[in-house]
Design an enzyme around this catalytic site. Structure first.
Site, mmCIF file in Angstrom:
data_model
loop_
_atom_site.group_PDB
_atom_site.id
_atom_site.type_symbol
_atom_site.label_atom_id
_atom_site.label_comp_id
_atom_site.label_asym_id
_atom_site.label_seq_id
_atom_site.Cartn_x
_atom_site.Cartn_y
_atom_site.Cartn_z
ATOM 1 N N ASP A 1 33.840 59.991 50.508
ATOM 2 C CA ASP A 1 34.088 58.490 51.366
ATOM 3 C C ASP A 1 34.202 58.792 52.484
ATOM 4 O O ASP A 1 34.077 59.401 53.675
ATOM 5 C CB ASP A 1 35.295 58.549 50.737
ATOM 6 C CG ASP A 1 34.974 58.080 50.130
ATOM 7 O OD1 ASP A 1 34.331 57.481 48.972
ATOM 8 O OD2 ASP A 1 36.874 57.486 48.880
ATOM 9 N N ARG B 1 26.097 56.359 50.289
ATOM 10 C CA ARG B 1 25.744 55.280 49.530
ATOM 11 C C ARG B 1 26.625 54.359 50.731
ATOM 12 O O ARG B 1 27.119 55.483 52.114
ATOM 13 C CB ARG B 1 27.693 55.175 48.972
ATOM 14 C CG ARG B 1 28.526 53.804 48.762
ATOM 15 C CD ARG B 1 29.927 54.411 48.743
ATOM 16 N NE ARG B 1 29.636 55.163 47.299
ATOM 17 C CZ ARG B 1 31.505 56.049 47.036
ATOM 18 N NH1 ARG B 1 31.840 55.941 48.333
ATOM 19 N NH2 ARG B 1 30.940 56.843 45.990
HETATM 20 C C1 LIG Z 1 31.797 51.927 45.567
HETATM 21 C C2 LIG Z 1 32.478 51.870 46.898
HETATM 22 C C3 LIG Z 1 32.940 52.513 47.733
HETATM 23 C C4 LIG Z 1 33.143 52.028 49.548
HETATM 24 N N1 LIG Z 1 33.676 53.404 50.042
HETATM 25 C C5 LIG Z 1 34.218 52.879 51.105
HETATM 26 C C6 LIG Z 1 34.023 54.045 51.927
HETATM 27 O O1 LIG Z 1 33.994 55.024 51.788
HETATM 28 N N2 LIG Z 1 34.720 53.442 53.300
HETATM 29 C C7 LIG Z 1 34.726 52.738 53.739
HETATM 30 O O2 LIG Z 1 34.888 51.889 54.817
HETATM 31 N N3 LIG Z 1 34.596 51.581 52.602
HETATM 32 C C8 LIG Z 1 34.171 51.439 51.447
HETATM 33 N N4 LIG Z 1 34.268 50.722 51.090
HETATM 34 C C9 LIG Z 1 34.931 49.172 51.170
HETATM 35 C C10 LIG Z 1 33.818 48.906 51.847
HETATM 36 O O3 LIG Z 1 34.027 48.797 53.465
HETATM 37 C C11 LIG Z 1 34.106 46.928 51.894
HETATM 38 O O4 LIG Z 1 35.500 46.902 52.227
HETATM 39 C C12 LIG Z 1 34.291 46.434 50.365
HETATM 40 O O5 LIG Z 1 33.339 46.706 49.932
HETATM 41 C C13 LIG Z 1 33.968 45.267 51.007
HETATM 42 O O6 LIG Z 1 33.070 44.468 50.974
HETATM 43 P P1 LIG Z 1 32.374 44.066 50.409
HETATM 44 O O7 LIG Z 1 30.756 44.558 50.644
HETATM 45 O O8 LIG Z 1 32.277 43.616 48.928
HETATM 46 O O9 LIG Z 1 31.653 42.436 50.803
HETATM 47 P P2 LIG Z 1 33.357 41.570 51.291
HETATM 48 O O10 LIG Z 1 32.534 39.933 51.741
HETATM 49 O O11 LIG Z 1 34.106 41.784 51.514
HETATM 50 O O12 LIG Z 1 33.199 40.472 49.604
HETATM 51 C C14 LIG Z 1 32.033 40.063 49.159
HETATM 52 C C15 LIG Z 1 32.844 39.489 48.030
HETATM 53 O O13 LIG Z 1 33.334 40.080 47.133
HETATM 54 C C16 LIG Z 1 34.411 39.920 46.649
HETATM 55 N N5 LIG Z 1 35.309 41.239 46.280
HETATM 56 C C17 LIG Z 1 35.973 41.952 47.898
HETATM 57 N N6 LIG Z 1 36.777 42.959 48.115
HETATM 58 C C18 LIG Z 1 37.267 41.769 46.808
HETATM 59 C C19 LIG Z 1 39.170 43.072 47.399
HETATM 60 N N7 LIG Z 1 39.551 43.545 47.848
HETATM 61 N N8 LIG Z 1 39.465 42.017 46.420
HETATM 62 C C20 LIG Z 1 39.062 40.687 45.434
HETATM 63 N N9 LIG Z 1 37.159 40.120 45.386
HETATM 64 C C21 LIG Z 1 36.896 41.040 46.852
HETATM 65 C C22 LIG Z 1 34.455 38.627 46.934
HETATM 66 O O14 LIG Z 1 34.592 37.946 45.756
HETATM 67 C C23 LIG Z 1 34.244 38.629 48.236
HETATM 68 O O15 LIG Z 1 33.689 37.068 48.573
HETATM 69 C C24 LIG Z 1 33.884 50.931 49.450
HETATM 70 C C25 LIG Z 1 32.914 50.245 48.653
HETATM 71 C C26 LIG Z 1 32.942 50.151 47.274
HETATM 72 C C27 LIG Z 1 32.298 49.001 46.332
#
Ligand SMILES: Cc1cc2nc3c(=O)[nH]c(=O)nc-3n(C[C@H](O)[C@H](O)[C@H](O)COP(=O)(O)OP(=O)(O)OC[C@H]3O[C@@H](n4cnc5c(N)ncnc54)[C@H](O)[C@@H]3O)c2cc1C
Length: 308
Positions: free
Chosen positions: A134, A184
């Protein structure tokens, strides 16, 4: 506006103690972290894989403060590998690790984290699966990428995460988009300064698309870590344009977030991997989930008030 405040709270020991001790917290936490022990998580692994989903398993924990805790993190992952071995899922269940849980921030932390994570990567390979490193805050990334490069010498399938909000990431993506690499791409979940990262959502989204183009055009295996419907459609279109087959990239989402979409993408024939976290040290992980969507915080606050 709330996001940065919650992210600052995610690093506060005082708020950690308050929130972790509130009786109602556990019910809200369960949505994102559906178990505390391996025994509790195994039925969930079975249920998700039976529904055609794949998993990346995370034992929650980060920013540990003693070498003993780092060794305990290693052992928790080794216990997980043992249980996954019995399920014979191969790459359908891989693991995600945070190097700060393996001692990266301690004195001599780079070597310590590498020494602790290597046995986990070895054990994963022995049962036919793999590990993804991560990405944590930007100050940790040079060490993370160096450990990733070192591990890939013996275990080329070891994956890593890159964060679209960081200015450095497009260059990292070009370096990593080589044959056999598993990368990723996520937007990024930490509080980062304006010198290092885009602060506006539209800038982060644009960067995500630019970087995804690099990964899709490259020779590696892109893992699209996002719940954003727009980015998911763009990823599908980019995969089509670059002639990738359905098994030459995958989607990844977090357990408890847009679960219907997990099943919809899997039903369309996509590889869909659910990041499934479990364990007792869930505070940092939980607070980042609250920061991503302020409605989660409102729900949490309402539960505290109505039950408190
Ligand atoms: C598989 C995976 C691994 C990850 N690993 C890391 C990592 O190693 N390091 C790191 O910095 N970040 C990591 N993240 C988190 C990432 O950086 C984002 O903070 C997170 O995915 C929210 O961004 P989004 O792309 O979903 O878009 P967003 O614009 O934030 O969300 C899009 C839509 O998804 C839904 N959504 C998103 N988050 C939430 C929530 N918490 N609760 C409810 N609904 C939500 C909502 O409907 C929102 O409108 C990871 C995410 C995923 C999916």
């Amino acid at each position: 506006m709330l996001g940065p405040v919650i992210l600052a709270a995610s690093r506060s020991d005082r708020i950690r103690r308050l929130i972790s001790a509130a009786p109602v917290t556990r019910q809200v936490v369960d949505r994102f972290i559906p178990g505390e022990t391996v025994d509790e998580i195994v039925p969930i692994v079975r249920e998700l894989t039976d529904r055609g989903l794949e998993l990346t398993m995370d034992v929650v924990g980060e920013d540990i403060t003693t070498p003993g805790q780092a060794a305990a993190a290693r052992d928790a992952y080794l216990e997980l590998v043992d249980r996954l071995k019995q399920l014979e899922l191969g790459t359908r269940a891989e693991m995600s690790v945070k190097l700060s849980m393996f001692g990266q921030a301690l004195a001599g932390g780079h070597e310590l984290a590498l020494a602790n994570v290597r046995p986990v990567v070895e054990a994963a390979a022995a049962i036919g699966t793999t590990v993804t490193l991560d990405a944590e805050d930007h100050t940790t990334l040079d060490s993370m990428f160096a450990i990733h490069e070192e591990l890939r010498k013996d275990f080329p399938q070891t994956g890593c995460v890159i964060q679209a909000y960081l200015f450095r990431t497009e260059a990292d993506a070009r370096r990593l988009a080589d044959s056999g690499s598993r990368v990723r791409l996520v937007k990024g979940a930490y509080k980062e300064p304006a010198e290092a990262a885009y602060q506006q959502k539209h800038e982060i989204d644009k960067a995500y698309v630019r970087i995804l183009k690099v990964l899709m055009a490259g020779e590696g295996y892109p893992m699209i870590g996002s719940h954003d419907p727009r980015l998911i459609s763009i990823a599908q279109e980019l995969a089509r344009q670059s002639g990738r087959k359905l098994d030459e990239y995958e989607f990844q989402m977090l357990y408890g977030i847009r679960s219907d979409e997990h099943l919809r993408l899997a039903a369309e024939g996509h590889r869909m991997r659910v990041y499934t976290a479990y364990g007792t040290d869930w505070y940092g992980y939980f607070m980042r989930r609250l920061a991503e969507k302020p409605a989660n915080l409102r729900f949490f606050a309402r539960s505290m008030i109505s039950k408190g």
